[in-house]
Design an enzyme around this catalytic site. Structure first.
Site, mmCIF file in Angstrom:
data_model
loop_
_atom_site.group_PDB
_atom_site.id
_atom_site.type_symbol
_atom_site.label_atom_id
_atom_site.label_comp_id
_atom_site.label_asym_id
_atom_site.label_seq_id
_atom_site.Cartn_x
_atom_site.Cartn_y
_atom_site.Cartn_z
ATOM 1 N N GLY A 63 0.791 -1.223 0.000
ATOM 2 C CA GLY A 63 0.000 0.000 0.000
ATOM 3 C C GLY A 63 0.823 1.274 0.000
ATOM 4 N N HIS A 64 2.165 1.158 -0.054
ATOM 5 C CA HIS A 64 3.017 2.368 0.066
ATOM 6 C C HIS A 64 4.143 2.328 -0.941
ATOM 7 C CE1 HIS A 64 5.541 5.427 2.142
ATOM 8 N NE2 HIS A 64 4.383 5.856 2.562
ATOM 9 N N PHE A 65 4.066 2.529 -2.093
ATOM 10 C CA PHE A 65 2.901 2.724 -2.953
ATOM 11 C C PHE A 65 3.001 1.686 -4.049
ATOM 12 C CE2 PHE A 65 4.202 6.810 -1.165
ATOM 13 C CZ PHE A 65 3.040 7.208 -0.519
#
Length: 160
Positions: A63-65
């Site tokens: 999720g990052h990224f």
């Protein structure tokens, strides 16, 4: 082997190296929050260098990224703290193994370059101060000798 000074030449010998199995005996962190793979050049009561091999398999990259994976800065600071934790336990001895350590402050944090998959981060921590169970450190994270992040931080080791 600890750093020692040769009185005749003034040269110093490097500190000891600590592998991941010993790191896990010394600090309580485990996957997914264990942010260092080993610690090198440990000099009791002075300094240490944590090593983190960053891979695309890290959980936080989901999720990052997803399009441009970057290691979160707070996790780089956490790696600094874990490296400092190993230094503290090495300094205090086996009675300190596995004790919880809590951040008290993080000051002057600066993030200068992204850390990405494939990077090997060297986390240099130097003890600035120690009073009772509170320790203060300067940390620098470098990739290929280039400064990526830095911070000054204090932590308290729980002795109970």
């Amino acid at each position: 082997m600890e750093v020692t000074s040769d009185n005749q030449t003034g040269e110093t010998q490097p500190g000891i190296d600590i592998d991941i199995l010993r790191v896990m005996e010394m600090i309580p962190h485990r996957y997914p929050m264990l942010m260092i793979d080993r610690v090198t050049n440990v000099v009791a009561n002075v300094s240490a260098v944590g090593v983190k091999n960053v891979t695309i398999n890290e959980h936080f990259f989901q999720g990052h990224f997803p399009q441009r994976p970057v290691m979160p800065g707070v996790l780089i600071v956490e790696a600094m703290a874990q490296t400092a934790g190993v230094l503290v336990v090495h300094t205090l001895g086996s009675d300190a193994e596995g004790k919880l350590v809590y951040f008290m402050s993080i000051d002057d944090a600066r993030f200068r370059r992204p850390v990405t998959p494939g990077d090997t981060v060297h986390i240099h921590v130097t003890k600035l101060q120690h009073r009772r169970n509170v320790w203060k450190f300067k940390g620098e994270a470098k990739v290929n000798g280039v400064l990526c992040a830095e911070a000054t931080f204090a932590a308290m080791i729980l002795t109970e």
